[in-house]
Design a protein around this motif. Structure first.
Motif, short mmCIF file in Angstrom:
data_model
loop_
_atom_site.label_atom_id
_atom_site.label_comp_id
_atom_site.label_asym_id
_atom_site.label_seq_id
_atom_site.Cartn_x
_atom_site.Cartn_y
_atom_site.Cartn_z
N SER A 15 0.82 -1.31 0.02
CA SER A 15 -0.06 -0.03 0.10
C SER A 15 0.66 1.15 -0.09
N GLU A 16 0.10 2.32 -0.15
CA GLU A 16 0.87 3.66 0.00
C GLU A 16 1.48 3.91 1.22
N GLU A 17 0.73 3.15 2.42
CA GLU A 17 1.41 3.43 3.71
C GLU A 17 2.72 2.60 3.80
N ASP A 18 2.76 1.48 3.25
CA ASP A 18 3.68 0.51 2.84
C ASP A 18 4.96 1.45 2.27
N LEU A 19 4.59 2.10 1.28
CA LEU A 19 5.65 2.72 0.48
C LEU A 19 6.26 4.03 1.37
N LYS A 20 5.39 4.78 2.12
CA LYS A 20 6.05 5.66 3.19
C LYS A 20 7.09 4.97 4.05
N LEU A 21 6.70 3.72 4.61
CA LEU A 21 7.41 3.03 5.51
C LEU A 21 8.98 2.80 4.81
N PHE A 22 8.83 2.03 3.47
CA PHE A 22 9.96 1.81 2.74
C PHE A 22 10.90 2.98 2.56
N PHE A 23 10.28 4.06 2.16
CA PHE A 23 11.08 5.25 1.96
C PHE A 23 11.80 5.66 3.29
N THR A 24 11.07 5.56 4.32
CA THR A 24 11.58 6.18 5.63
C THR A 24 12.57 5.03 5.93
N ALA A 25 12.50 3.87 5.61
CA ALA A 25 13.73 2.98 6.11
C ALA A 25 14.91 3.07 5.15
N LEU A 26 14.82 3.50 3.97
CA LEU A 26 15.74 4.20 3.15
C LEU A 26 16.68 5.03 3.81
N GLU A 27 15.89 6.30 4.31
CA GLU A 27 16.39 7.30 4.70
C GLU A 27 17.05 7.01 6.08
N ASN A 28 16.91 5.87 6.73
CA ASN A 28 17.45 5.61 7.88
C ASN A 28 18.27 4.36 7.78
#
Length: 377
Positions: A268-281
């Motif tokens: 989902s879009e929420e999963d995508l936000k979490l994925f990008f947050t994981a890349l940032e950290n």
């Protein structure tokens, strides 16, 4: 998910080993023809999985299928149990402690295991989901005593198990996608012999290998340890070792999010936000002796968001709009190699303009033709 996404991820490495190659003595990976540094997609996926494990409860919907020490088949069994699909029951027989030691010494086929209960009794267990043919084939080739072979044959005769139907396999696959973040993100092959078949999943998120902008230097360092591991080395007082680092490199990775596959896996879009947050950290909680604190850092996350699932432009044409001039193309005036991100910062352009003038970190810009440029880092 109603949008396609393409993205560019930049990270750098300073006096660290970003991704050692076990087939080359843990040297930093390198393109042998050009000398450019490489890191695998699996390296970044591991960082993402670790971040999710630390920041979310290790349960549905944020479980991690490929985690350290995991027995993958158990996840399959749990999925079918949740669905109420009967795939068989474990069979067990009590054995002596000596027999348990011998089984542990010789090893057992997938689907067989030894357990000790609270009363210190040892049990030989045949899992309900075990592949009986695989166990029988293994038994024929084993060097077990006739008594031990008879124990296993007795278990095989009493075992009650069956293979899931095609519809049940599909249900198991969907349940695994719901339960495990990394399956619905990256996909997985879940057709293993020692567990119920959950099929295969093509993940909507895919990453390329990372490649450094310039050739890297593989630095080798000798290190000493003020202790020894063997009694016969006591007189030496210390032992020697090797450590490998890259003085500095900026790496570039390309990624893609397929919205059609996202619908199939439930990404989902929420999963995508979490994925990008994981890349940032990704490197914030990954410190180790090979990657000390601050030695690896994300330097850019540029996302292209399309207004529809099909997309408005080919991925490669979007990636080509972000240029980073290497020191091979234009050496520094003082002739020195790059040793910090600031050496590259002025060389990053988008459509020929400095990136900071096109879009600031945290901002977005409409590129026209139904594409939005989002700069997360």
């Amino acid at each position: 998910m109603n949008h396609r996404y393409d993205f560019i991820y930049l990270f750098d490495c300073t006096d660290a080993n970003p991704n050692g190659d076990p087939d080359a003595g843990n040297l930093p990976r390198i393109d042998s023809d050009t000398g450019h540094g490489l890191t695998t997609d699996v390296m970044l996926k591991r960082k993402i999985r670790n971040f999710i494990s630390m920041t979310k409860k290790p349960e549905s919907p944020y479980g991690i299928y490929v985690s350290e020490g995991a027995v993958l088949g158990r996840a399959h069994t749990e999925a079918f149990q949740k669905l109420g699909i009967n795939i068989g029951e474990d069979s067990k027989i009590e054995i002596t402690e000596e027999s348990a030691d011998q089984f542990n010494e010789t090893g057992l086929a997938d689907g067989l295991r030894i357990e000790t209960d609270e009363d210190e009794k040892s049990w030989l267990i045949l899992e309900g989901v075990a592949d009986k043919k695989l166990v029988k084939d293994w038994l024929k080739e084993s060097e077990l005593s006739k008594a031990h072979q008879k124990l296993i044959n007795d278990l095989l005769r009493t075992a009650k198990s069956r293979k899931p139907t095609r519809e049940e396999t599909a249900s198991g696959r969907d349940q695994m996608c719901r339960d495990y973040f990394d399956i619905r993100t990256f996909g997985a092959v879940m057709s293993i012999k020692s567990a119920p078949n959950c099929g295969q999943v093509r993940g909507p998120v895919q990453l390329s290998f990372s490649r450094s902008l310039d050739p890297i230097q593989q630095s080798e360092h000798s290190i000493t340890r003020m202790a020894v591991t063997k009694e016969e080395d006591f007189a030496k007082e210390r032992t020697m070792g090797r450590k490998f680092t890259v003085p500095y490199a900026l790496y570039r990775t390309h990624g893609f999010v397929n919205p059609f596959l996202a619908v199939q896996t439930g990404f989902s879009e929420e999963d995508l936000k979490l994925f990008f947050t994981a890349l940032e950290n990704a490197f914030q909680f990954d410190q180790s002796a090979a990657r000390p604190a601050g030695s690896m850092a994300p330097r850019g996350l540029i996302v292209f968001k399309h207004e529809n699932p099909l997309g408005k432009a080919p991925s490669h044409t979007l990636f080509d709009r972000l240029k980073i001039e290497s020191f091979e193309e234009r050496p520094a005036e003082d002739g020195k190699p790059p040793r910090k991100f600031a050496d590259y910062a002025s060389r990053i352009t988008f459509d020929g303009q400095p990136l900071d003038e096109v879009v600031k970190p945290g901002d977005s810009r409409d590129l026209g033709n139904g594409i939005t440029l989002i700069r997360r880092i």
